[in-house]
Design an enzyme around this catalytic site. Structure first.
Site, PDB file in Angstrom:
ATOM      1  N   ARG A   1      -2.252  -9.222  -0.511  1.00 58.41           N
ATOM      2  CA  ARG A   1      -1.012  -8.548  -0.857  1.00 58.41           C
ATOM      3  C   ARG A   1       0.187  -9.301  -0.294  1.00 58.41           C
ATOM      4  O   ARG A   1       0.051 -10.096   0.637  1.00 58.41           O
ATOM      5  CB  ARG A   1      -1.009  -7.087  -0.421  1.00 58.41           C
ATOM      6  CG  ARG A   1      -1.367  -6.826   1.023  1.00 58.41           C
ATOM      7  CD  ARG A   1      -1.168  -5.354   1.407  1.00 58.41           C
ATOM      8  NE  ARG A   1      -1.768  -4.377   0.592  1.00 58.41           N
ATOM      9  CZ  ARG A   1      -1.199  -3.337  -0.104  1.00 58.41           C
ATOM     10  NH1 ARG A   1      -0.079  -3.100  -0.131  1.00 58.41           N
ATOM     11  NH2 ARG A   1      -1.802  -2.488  -0.774  1.00 58.41           N
TER      12      ARG A   1
ATOM     13  N   LYS B   1       4.528   2.497   0.558  1.00 60.65           N
ATOM     14  CA  LYS B   1       5.283   3.636   0.030  1.00 60.65           C
ATOM     15  C   LYS B   1       5.484   4.700   1.095  1.00 60.65           C
ATOM     16  O   LYS B   1       6.540   5.318   1.158  1.00 60.65           O
ATOM     17  CB  LYS B   1       4.552   4.212  -1.184  1.00 60.65           C
ATOM     18  CG  LYS B   1       4.797   3.385  -2.445  1.00 60.65           C
ATOM     19  CD  LYS B   1       4.068   3.965  -3.622  1.00 60.65           C
ATOM     20  CE  LYS B   1       2.891   3.099  -3.990  1.00 60.65           C
ATOM     21  NZ  LYS B   1       2.059   3.599  -5.047  1.00 60.65           N
TER      22      LYS B   1
ATOM     23  N   GLU C   1      -0.153   3.879  -8.822  1.00 55.15           N
ATOM     24  CA  GLU C   1      -0.236   5.323  -8.629  1.00 55.15           C
ATOM     25  C   GLU C   1       1.196   5.853  -8.648  1.00 55.15           C
ATOM     26  O   GLU C   1       2.060   5.340  -7.930  1.00 55.15           O
ATOM     27  CB  GLU C   1      -0.899   5.637  -7.281  1.00 55.15           C
ATOM     28  CG  GLU C   1      -0.988   7.137  -7.086  1.00 55.15           C
ATOM     29  CD  GLU C   1      -1.682   7.563  -5.792  1.00 55.15           C
ATOM     30  OE1 GLU C   1      -2.122   6.696  -5.014  1.00 55.15           O
ATOM     31  OE2 GLU C   1      -1.751   8.784  -5.580  1.00 55.15           O
TER      32      GLU C   1
HETATM   33  P1  ATP Z   1       1.420   0.971  -1.075  1.00 51.93           P
HETATM   34  O1  ATP Z   1       0.443   0.488  -0.052  1.00 51.93           O
HETATM   35  O2  ATP Z   1       2.742   0.304  -1.037  1.00 51.93           O
HETATM   36  O3  ATP Z   1       1.543   2.440  -1.137  1.00 51.93           O
HETATM   37  P2  ATP Z   1      -0.499   0.897  -3.193  1.00 51.93           P
HETATM   38  O4  ATP Z   1      -1.429  -0.258  -3.193  1.00 51.93           O
HETATM   39  O5  ATP Z   1      -1.020   2.192  -2.761  1.00 51.93           O
HETATM   40  O6  ATP Z   1       0.818   0.466  -2.448  1.00 51.93           O
HETATM   41  P3  ATP Z   1      -0.503   1.267  -6.012  1.00 51.93           P
HETATM   42  O7  ATP Z   1       0.442   2.058  -6.811  1.00 51.93           O
HETATM   43  O8  ATP Z   1      -1.890   1.745  -5.877  1.00 51.93           O
HETATM   44  O9  ATP Z   1       0.155   1.108  -4.597  1.00 51.93           O
HETATM   45  O10 ATP Z   1      -0.478  -0.242  -6.483  1.00 51.93           O
HETATM   46  C1  ATP Z   1      -0.578  -0.668  -7.813  1.00 51.93           C
HETATM   47  C2  ATP Z   1      -1.042  -2.095  -7.822  1.00 51.93           C
HETATM   48  O11 ATP Z   1      -0.122  -2.911  -7.106  1.00 51.93           O
HETATM   49  C3  ATP Z   1      -2.382  -2.253  -7.177  1.00 51.93           C
HETATM   50  O12 ATP Z   1      -3.178  -3.102  -7.956  1.00 51.93           O
HETATM   51  C4  ATP Z   1      -2.065  -2.855  -5.843  1.00 51.93           C
HETATM   52  O13 ATP Z   1      -3.121  -3.620  -5.369  1.00 51.93           O
HETATM   53  C5  ATP Z   1      -0.811  -3.671  -6.145  1.00 51.93           C
HETATM   54  N1  ATP Z   1       0.000  -3.814  -4.938  1.00 51.93           N
HETATM   55  C6  ATP Z   1       0.493  -2.843  -4.144  1.00 51.93           C
HETATM   56  N2  ATP Z   1       1.151  -3.352  -3.086  1.00 51.93           N
HETATM   57  C7  ATP Z   1       1.080  -4.697  -3.213  1.00 51.93           C
HETATM   58  C8  ATP Z   1       1.546  -5.797  -2.433  1.00 51.93           C
HETATM   59  N3  ATP Z   1       2.242  -5.611  -1.298  1.00 51.93           N
HETATM   60  N4  ATP Z   1       1.294  -7.042  -2.880  1.00 51.93           N
HETATM   61  C9  ATP Z   1       0.607  -7.239  -4.020  1.00 51.93           C
HETATM   62  N5  ATP Z   1       0.120  -6.265  -4.792  1.00 51.93           N
HETATM   63  C10 ATP Z   1       0.354  -4.995  -4.405  1.00 51.93           C
HETATM   64 MG    MG Z   2      -2.887   2.881  -3.976  1.00 47.80          MG
END
Ligand code: ATP
Ligand code: MG
Length: 569
Positions: A264, A274, A37
């Site tokens: 994760r 984020k 995102e």
């Molecule tokens: P955050 O919780 O840091 O805001 P998010 O999951 O909302 O992260 P996205 O931009 O939706 O962020 O993530 C894009 C991809 O990266 C998704 O498939 C998500 O599952 C993966 N991802 C995000 N954070 C991690 C992590 N700490 N370890 C592994 N994969 C991750």
């Molecule tokens: Mg997300």
């Protein structure tokens, strides 16, 4: 980059794909995607997901798409869209011509919503957010059906069209799936599919839409439209899988990717959310997304990490379904090993103490020749001027010390790296008793070799005072003092910010060859650590270095001591 690549460690997802290849489930096709995102910069957790998705596509001769999951326009922007592409590319991955946006599919998504209404599988609901929550029930209690659940197809179609046409206010109505209000899985209790959002300008679609589809509706459809085979996501989506499947089972689409969840990455001594990273920026604890202390890809890049060290890290931590918290030392050892082999050596004196070599002529200097790497002759050699006035580090001199002290003491001898043995004859102090200068003699016969029987305490680094270049050196350390700063809900992670996460040394003296160093170049400053060039000698700020990592894991010692202290009690 991957010419001599070792085989990537296998994992449970690769086993699933192997099985699918055997059974021909997806016609032997492997097609993954990385779906960020654009509401922030990517961090090291995303790197895990990138290496997994692109790595699988590479190893199975498949494809991996980059898709922006952009259904939340108020938090997203074009700067993030750009930085994410830069970071994925920098990590060494390529999506070819397959850069997509979920917003590319808004028209199709709307069509599928209409299809669900026609099948009596979706309805427009007028409950307020609060009422909806109340109706949903709890884990122990079934939910109640919305009074709007049994609207006619015609009414639903015209209400959805009116929502789309901007006739209703934010929050006044939503489109919901009609599934099961008593499902033990809360996600299946008539989840929202569309909400109204006026007054936001979407970075891709501008003001075209005032209704936006929810993630759980958008994601499976985007995957299917792109012909994804394996939709890899993190564990928090496990409970959403039934909804993922429900959406695809109930619309006219002939592709059904398999969602597979993995745990994760959590990394000690930092935070990977984020929202929290934004807080660190807003509260001015760091300088921005690319502050070298940030766990973002941009921060790690500026700090001096190499793409291959991050890919190596992703490989070492592996992919499983169990919750874990990886020690920072694992990431640090990946970059340390890379730079141990690949970074040229230089001498830099961080805390200079003037040394006068009394038996060296005042008006002379000589160019000594030093190897750039102790084990790799191919990295070449460089000139290091030696003269009567040099600097050594304050920490490398004591007036007296026992034999364990492998540096210079009064009347003791020490070898200058790549140069001569010197002996300290006397110490000069200021009125406060602080040591400001040493008087030494050098032994001309000791260049490169120790004469037999000579006892020299150790080897220290130095630079020629008249030739050295002044530099600023930024010593970065971990951003938090606790391994899990956001471990507990009742605590504020900001309370654990490490006040010593940045120490700036303004007046370091570095060897003259560094005058030509280019931005981003990486070096080992012997005995000090690995550094990269933040700004060059010809930039306005002059020569500035970032410490990437120390030579040894000093935290491991602290942690060992702390844990042995507790276990001794
Ligand atoms: P955050 O919780 O840091 O805001 P998010 O999951 O909302 O992260 P996205 O931009 O939706 O962020 O993530 C894009 C991809 O990266 C998704 O498939 C998500 O599952 C993966 N991802 C995000 N954070 C991690 C992590 N700490 N370890 C592994 N994969 C991750
Ligand atoms: Mg997300």
């Amino acid at each position: 980059m991957d010419e001599q690549k070792k085989t990537v460690t296998t994992n449970f997802i690769r086993h699933i794909i192997d099985d699918d290849q055997q059974t021909g489930k997806f016609g032997n096709k492997v097609h993954t995607r990385f779906p960020p995102e654009p509401n922030g910069y990517l961090h090291i957790g995303h790197a895990k997901s990138i290496c997994l998705n692109f790595g699988i596509a590479r190893d199975y001769k498949g494809l991996c798409n980059l898709r922006f999951d952009d259904t939340n326009p108020h938090k997203e922007n074009i700067e993030f869209v750009q930085s994410i592409q830069d970071d994925v590319r920098w990590l060494g991955f390529d999506w070819g011509d397959r850069l997509f946006f979920s917003s590319d599919y808004f028209e199709q998504l709307y069509g599928f919503a209409v299809e669900l209404i026609n099948k009596k599988l979706a309805y427009v609901c007028d409950l307020s957010a609060e009422e909806t929550r109340e109706y949903r029930g709890t884990l122990k209690e079934a939910g109640r059906e919305s009074p709007y659940r049994n609207r006619t197809v015609e009414e639903n179609l015209s209400l959805l069209a009116a929502m789309k046409a901007g006739e209703f206010e934010d929050g006044s109505r939503v489109l919901r799936a009609k599934i099961d209000m008593s499902s033990p899985n809360m996600n299946m209790r008539d989840p929202t599919l569309y909400r109204i959002r006026h007054g936001v300008i979407h970075h891709q679609t501008g003001e075209e839409w005032c209704i936006y589809p929810m993630y759980d509706f958008t994601h499976p459809i985007s995957d299917a439209l792109e012909g994804i085979t394996h939709s890899l996501c993190t564990l928090e989506f496990e409970d959403h899988r039934s909804l993922y499947d429900w959406v695809l089972d109930n619309i006219s689409i002939d592709c059904h990717p398999q969602q597979i969840e993995f745990s994760r990455l959590n990394l000690q001594y930092t935070v990977l959310s984020k929202r929290k990273l934004i807080q660190l920026i807003d509260e001015k604890i760091v300088d921005g997304w690319d502050d070298p202390r940030m766990p973002t890809i941009a921060g790690l890049r500026r700090r001096g990490y190499t793409p291959s060290s991050i890919r190596e890290f992703a490989d070492r931590i592996g992919v499983t379904k169990s919750e874990n918290s990886i020690e920072m030392g694992v990431l640090e050892s990946c970059i340390r090993e890379d730079l141990e082999a690949n970074a040229p050596r230089r001498l830099a004196v961080l805390n200079p103490l003037k040394v006068i070599i009394e038996n060296y002529a005042d008006d002379q200097h000589e160019d000594l020749n030093a190897p750039n790497h102790p084990k790799d002759e191919e990295m070449g050699r460089r000139q290091m001027p030696f003269s009567r006035e040099i600097y050594i580090d304050h920490a490398d001199f004591r007036e007296s010390a026992n034999r364990k002290y492998k540096r210079l003491v009064t009347e003791g001898e020490v070898r200058l790296r790549n140069a001569y043995v010197i002996k300290c004859e006397s110490v000069i102090k200021d009125d406060k008793g602080e040591i400001i200068e040493l008087r030494c003699r050098y032994d001309k016969e000791t260049l490169g070799t120790n004469p037999v029987g000579r006892k020299v305490r150790g080897v220290i680094h130095w630079v020629s005072a008249g030739h050295a270049v002044k530099a600023e050196v930024r010593l970065y350390d971990r951003l938090f003092t606790q391994p899990t700063p956001d471990g507990s809900k009742n605590e504020n992670f900001l309370d654990y910010v490490n006040p010593g996460s940045l120490e700036t040394v303004k007046d370091a003296m570095v060897e003259p060859s560094l005058k030509d160093a280019k931005k981003g170049d990486r070096f080992q400053f012997e005995r000090e650590g690995y550094f990269n060039v933040e700004s060059t000698a010809s930039d306005i700020d002059g020569l500035v270095f970032n410490r990437i990592v120390t030579l040894r894991d000093s935290w491991a010692k602290i942690e060992q001591r702390a844990s042995s202290n507790t276990s001794n009690k």
